[in-house]
Write an enzyme that holds these catalytic residues in place. Sequence first.
Site, PDB file in Angstrom:
ATOM      1  N   CYS A  77       0.825  -1.214   0.000  1.00 56.14           N
ATOM      2  CA  CYS A  77       0.000   0.000   0.000  1.00 56.14           C
ATOM      3  C   CYS A  77       0.861   1.267   0.000  1.00 56.14           C
ATOM      4  CB  CYS A  77      -0.987  -0.042   1.158  1.00 56.14           C
ATOM      5  SG  CYS A  77      -2.441   0.932   0.808  1.00 56.14           S
ATOM      6  N   HIS A 172      -3.243  -5.087   1.837  1.00 58.46           N
ATOM      7  CA  HIS A 172      -2.556  -5.335   3.118  1.00 58.46           C
ATOM      8  C   HIS A 172      -2.579  -6.809   3.528  1.00 58.46           C
ATOM      9  CE1 HIS A 172      -2.118  -1.168   4.780  1.00 58.46           C
ATOM     10  NE2 HIS A 172      -3.044  -0.917   3.876  1.00 58.46           N
ATOM     11  N   GLU A 174      -0.836  -8.287   5.595  1.00 61.13           N
ATOM     12  CA  GLU A 174      -0.499  -8.469   7.019  1.00 61.13           C
ATOM     13  C   GLU A 174      -1.740  -8.337   7.896  1.00 61.13           C
ATOM     14  OE1 GLU A 174      -0.201  -5.832   5.302  1.00 61.13           O
ATOM     15  OE2 GLU A 174      -0.487  -4.048   6.527  1.00 61.13           O
TER      16      GLU A 174
HETATM   17  N1  GLN Z   1      -3.670   6.465   1.140  1.00 71.26           N
HETATM   18  C1  GLN Z   1      -2.356   6.165   1.620  1.00 71.26           C
HETATM   19  C2  GLN Z   1      -1.291   6.951   0.862  1.00 71.26           C
HETATM   20  O1  GLN Z   1      -1.589   7.588  -0.085  1.00 71.26           O
HETATM   21  C3  GLN Z   1      -2.069   4.682   1.510  1.00 71.26           C
HETATM   22  C4  GLN Z   1      -3.039   3.919   2.359  1.00 71.26           C
HETATM   23  C5  GLN Z   1      -2.489   2.673   2.976  1.00 71.26           C
HETATM   24  O2  GLN Z   1      -1.283   2.456   3.040  1.00 71.26           O
HETATM   25  N2  GLN Z   1      -3.393   1.861   3.481  1.00 71.26           N
HETATM   26  O3  GLN Z   1      -0.152   6.925   1.224  1.00 71.26           O
END
Ligand code: GLN
Length: 196
Positions: A77, A172, A174
């Site tokens: 992410c 994610h 994890e």
């Molecule tokens: N929206 C976050 C970003 O732009 C990422 C979200 C996340 O890691 N769950 O960094």
Amino acid sequence: MKIGVLALQGAFIEHIKMLEGMGVEAIEVRLPEQLAGLDGLIIPGGESTTIGKLAVMYDLMEPLRRFAAEKAVWGTCAGMIFMAQDVGANQPLLGIMDIVVARNAFGRQVESFETGLDVAVFENGQSAPFPAVFIRAPKLVEAKGDAEVIVRLADGTAVAAQQGKWLVTSFHPELTGDDRFHRYFLSLVREVKIDD
Ligand code: GLN
């Protein structure tokens, strides 16, 4: 095998717990010297602008790039955003992966969702859908050069890519009890170790 988890901000504890549950030594990384002796590194989800600013503040940018040149790295992410070359915005990025990423492309926090993914790179007999949690997730707009999309949603949206020893997922792994993605990452770490 010793795996570091970048612990500047975000969901690093969950990765550590997952690795420990698999019997792997997991180290929280906040300082450049903590990268020494690690076999691989996970960059967790969180807020990529915050992770980037803290990485600059702690003089981690070049040490992280040097580490990635030699070892396996997995960004989940915000970690995927941080590893990308192009996110269409001005924020500190490692910029190592040949991917274009769009931040928050699935909508707002309330539009976060979970879905089952078909992941072809898992070993045989592991074809059950992988439960993927998307939280204000980025989309993989493009994988260029040696970067290759390895997972897509049913509508074709790319959500995971690999470039040699580097892995990115916009979700994610994890946060689920399913350790198959962690196992896949460890297989990349092992490949690098064998080649050494
Ligand atoms: N929206 C976050 C970003 O732009 C990422 C979200 C996340 O890691 N769950 O960094």
